[in-house]
Design a protein around this motif. Structure first.
Motif, PDB file in Angstrom:
ATOM      1  N   ASN A 113     -70.918  84.949 -33.375  1.00 25.03           N
ATOM      2  CA  ASN A 113     -71.849  85.553 -32.415  1.00 25.03           C
ATOM      3  C   ASN A 113     -71.454  86.975 -32.017  1.00 25.03           C
ATOM      4  N   GLU A 114     -70.333  87.458 -32.593  1.00 26.89           N
ATOM      5  CA  GLU A 114     -69.823  88.800 -32.314  1.00 26.89           C
ATOM      6  C   GLU A 114     -69.575  89.031 -30.818  1.00 26.89           C
ATOM      7  N   LYS A 115     -69.241  87.943 -30.116  1.00 25.47           N
ATOM      8  CA  LYS A 115     -68.889  88.027 -28.704  1.00 25.47           C
ATOM      9  C   LYS A 115     -67.479  87.479 -28.500  1.00 25.47           C
ATOM     10  N   TYR A 116     -66.879  87.775 -27.352  1.00 26.33           N
ATOM     11  CA  TYR A 116     -65.516  87.326 -27.061  1.00 26.33           C
ATOM     12  C   TYR A 116     -65.476  86.695 -25.681  1.00 26.33           C
ATOM     13  N   SER A 117     -64.649  85.646 -25.546  1.00 20.94           N
ATOM     14  CA  SER A 117     -64.609  84.867 -24.306  1.00 20.94           C
ATOM     15  C   SER A 117     -63.359  85.094 -23.485  1.00 20.94           C
ATOM     16  N   GLY A 118     -62.414  85.876 -23.987  1.00 19.56           N
ATOM     17  CA  GLY A 118     -61.174  86.091 -23.244  1.00 19.56           C
ATOM     18  C   GLY A 118     -60.265  84.878 -23.341  1.00 19.56           C
ATOM     19  N   ALA A 119     -59.691  84.466 -22.225  1.00 17.39           N
ATOM     20  CA  ALA A 119     -58.753  83.336 -22.210  1.00 17.39           C
ATOM     21  C   ALA A 119     -59.494  82.016 -22.418  1.00 17.39           C
ATOM     22  N   VAL A 120     -59.045  81.231 -23.382  1.00 16.05           N
ATOM     23  CA  VAL A 120     -59.630  79.920 -23.664  1.00 16.05           C
ATOM     24  C   VAL A 120     -58.500  78.954 -24.012  1.00 16.05           C
ATOM     25  N   THR A 121     -58.740  77.674 -23.829  1.00 15.59           N
ATOM     26  CA  THR A 121     -57.758  76.674 -24.241  1.00 15.59           C
ATOM     27  C   THR A 121     -57.892  76.433 -25.741  1.00 15.59           C
ATOM     28  N   LEU A 122     -56.847  75.883 -26.341  1.00 16.94           N
ATOM     29  CA  LEU A 122     -56.923  75.524 -27.755  1.00 16.94           C
ATOM     30  C   LEU A 122     -58.058  74.532 -27.992  1.00 16.94           C
ATOM     31  N   ARG A 123     -58.237  73.600 -27.076  1.00 13.58           N
ATOM     32  CA  ARG A 123     -59.292  72.595 -27.222  1.00 13.58           C
ATOM     33  C   ARG A 123     -60.666  73.256 -27.311  1.00 13.58           C
ATOM     34  N   ASP A 124     -60.921  74.185 -26.401  1.00 17.82           N
ATOM     35  CA  ASP A 124     -62.217  74.856 -26.384  1.00 17.82           C
ATOM     36  C   ASP A 124     -62.383  75.752 -27.600  1.00 17.82           C
ATOM     37  N   ALA A 125     -61.300  76.384 -28.019  1.00 13.58           N
ATOM     38  CA  ALA A 125     -61.368  77.293 -29.162  1.00 13.58           C
ATOM     39  C   ALA A 125     -61.703  76.547 -30.446  1.00 13.58           C
ATOM     40  N   LEU A 126     -61.100  75.371 -30.647  1.00 12.58           N
ATOM     41  CA  LEU A 126     -61.419  74.591 -31.843  1.00 12.58           C
ATOM     42  C   LEU A 126     -62.824  74.024 -31.748  1.00 12.58           C
ATOM     43  N   ALA A 127     -63.198  73.549 -30.562  1.00 11.76           N
ATOM     44  CA  ALA A 127     -64.529  72.983 -30.377  1.00 11.76           C
ATOM     45  C   ALA A 127     -65.613  74.002 -30.703  1.00 11.76           C
ATOM     46  N   ARG A 128     -65.356  75.257 -30.376  1.00  9.70           N
ATOM     47  CA  ARG A 128     -66.344  76.323 -30.605  1.00  9.70           C
ATOM     48  C   ARG A 128     -66.090  77.091 -31.897  1.00  9.70           C
ATOM     49  N   SER A 129     -65.057  76.687 -32.635  1.00  7.76           N
ATOM     50  CA  SER A 129     -64.722  77.301 -33.922  1.00  7.76           C
ATOM     51  C   SER A 129     -64.581  78.815 -33.809  1.00  7.76           C
ATOM     52  N   ILE A 130     -63.767  79.253 -32.858  1.00  7.53           N
ATOM     53  CA  ILE A 130     -63.591  80.684 -32.598  1.00  7.53           C
ATOM     54  C   ILE A 130     -62.665  81.289 -33.654  1.00  7.53           C
ATOM     55  N   ASN A 131     -63.166  82.244 -34.394  1.00  8.76           N
ATOM     56  CA  ASN A 131     -62.415  82.833 -35.505  1.00  8.76           C
ATOM     57  C   ASN A 131     -61.176  83.595 -35.049  1.00  8.76           C
ATOM     58  N   THR A 132     -61.315  84.411 -34.005  1.00 12.49           N
ATOM     59  CA  THR A 132     -60.188  85.247 -33.586  1.00 12.49           C
ATOM     60  C   THR A 132     -59.008  84.401 -33.132  1.00 12.49           C
ATOM     61  N   VAL A 133     -59.282  83.276 -32.503  1.00  6.30           N
ATOM     62  CA  VAL A 133     -58.203  82.397 -32.043  1.00  6.30           C
ATOM     63  C   VAL A 133     -57.504  81.746 -33.230  1.00  6.30           C
ATOM     64  N   ALA A 134     -58.269  81.292 -34.207  1.00  8.78           N
ATOM     65  CA  ALA A 134     -57.663  80.674 -35.398  1.00  8.78           C
ATOM     66  C   ALA A 134     -56.720  81.649 -36.091  1.00  8.78           C
ATOM     67  N   VAL A 135     -57.144  82.910 -36.222  1.00 13.36           N
ATOM     68  CA  VAL A 135     -56.298  83.914 -36.852  1.00 13.36           C
ATOM     69  C   VAL A 135     -55.059  84.183 -36.006  1.00 13.36           C
ATOM     70  N   ARG A 136     -55.242  84.284 -34.695  1.00 14.91           N
ATOM     71  CA  ARG A 136     -54.115  84.542 -33.797  1.00 14.91           C
ATOM     72  C   ARG A 136     -53.086  83.402 -33.871  1.00 14.91           C
ATOM     73  N   LEU A 137     -53.571  82.163 -33.881  1.00 14.86           N
ATOM     74  CA  LEU A 137     -52.664  81.007 -33.951  1.00 14.86           C
ATOM     75  C   LEU A 137     -51.922  80.973 -35.286  1.00 14.86           C
ATOM     76  N   ALA A 138     -52.641  81.305 -36.372  1.00 12.96           N
ATOM     77  CA  ALA A 138     -52.008  81.310 -37.693  1.00 12.96           C
ATOM     78  C   ALA A 138     -50.918  82.369 -37.776  1.00 12.96           C
ATOM     79  N   LEU A 139     -51.157  83.505 -37.168  1.00 12.81           N
ATOM     80  CA  LEU A 139     -50.147  84.563 -37.168  1.00 12.81           C
ATOM     81  C   LEU A 139     -48.933  84.161 -36.341  1.00 12.81           C
ATOM     82  N   ASP A 140     -49.173  83.493 -35.213  1.00 14.20           N
ATOM     83  CA  ASP A 140     -48.077  83.066 -34.352  1.00 14.20           C
ATOM     84  C   ASP A 140     -47.229  81.987 -35.032  1.00 14.20           C
ATOM     85  N   ALA A 141     -47.891  81.014 -35.657  1.00 15.41           N
ATOM     86  CA  ALA A 141     -47.163  79.938 -36.340  1.00 15.41           C
ATOM     87  C   ALA A 141     -46.582  80.426 -37.660  1.00 15.41           C
TER      88      ALA A 141
END
Length: 214
Positions: A89-117
């Motif tokens: 949707n080309e929008k950003y939600s700021g702070a989100v929980t992992l649960r909400d991020a996976l539920a909404r399939s947020i791309n930026t969070v998935a990339v951020r988590l992959a980089l951290d791990a």
């Protein structure tokens, strides 16, 4: 079929299906629309980018790195080596929980988590669950850019369904003689545990959220 009804509108002419029970038994496998026209098995042989269906492996790697479904992460613009992944949707939600991020399939969070791990750890996690194809340990792996087969992807998801236990994929359950004597029986007992109980429970929680609120 769905392809007959909607295929032309979606520009789709082929499909594949894999159904595996929690014991690893193959219940159905469809490799294409018409075997007479094409014998290529798209369920077992074809390699396709899994896209967002790869994300649960990223989240599992994050959980095994010490995070929880309630851990806060950030849906914000991110750039890695000149690559700037965006959300659908080309929008950003700021702070989100992992649960909400996976539920909404947020791309930026998935990339951020992959980089951290670490992309290597994400690739190793997916391989442990059953992905056999080569995965490039790069940031875009989080968004499912490395190709996999549908059979491998389904087998890997089956580890979540079986409670974190490795299962033996099989087609034949039992062979009997004409007199009823069992000539062969597949040992359907679950194998070694490859996901710890707390992480299985956390994945159940987050994947359930994807169905309910995602």
């Amino acid at each position: 079929t769905l392809l007959t009804k909607n295929g032309q509108a979606l520009n789709a002419r082929q499909g594949a299906l894999v159904v595996i029970d929690v014991d690893g038994g193959l219940r159905a496998l469809v490799g294409g629309v018409d075997y007479r026209k094409s014998q290529f098995n798209r369920a077992a042989t074809a390699q396709r980018q899994p896209g967002s269906t790869f994300k649960p492996f990223v989240y599992l790697a994050a959980l095994e790195s010490g995070l929880r479904p309630t851990t806060l992460t950030y849906d914000l613009p991110i750039t890695v080596e000149g690559w700037s992944p965006k959300n659908a949707n080309e929008k950003y939600s700021g702070a989100v929980t992992l649960r909400d991020a996976l539920a909404r399939s947020i791309n930026t969070v998935a990339v951020r988590l992959a980089l951290d791990a670490g992309p290597q750890r994400v690739a190793a996690t997916a391989a442990r669950l059953g992905i056999k194809s080569e995965m490039k340990p790069e940031p875009s792996l989080a968004l499912g850019t490395s190709e996999v087969s549908l059979l491998d992807l389904t087998t890997a998801y089956n580890v979540f369904a079986s409670g974190g236990q490795e299962t033996t994929f099989h087609v034949i359950r039992r062979i009997r003689s004409t007199g009823g004597r069992i000539l062969y029986a597949n040992d359907e007992r679950q194998g070694r545990r490859i996901i710890a109980d707390p992480h299985v429970a956390a994945m159940y929680d987050m994947l359930h959220a994807a169905l309910v609120t995602g």
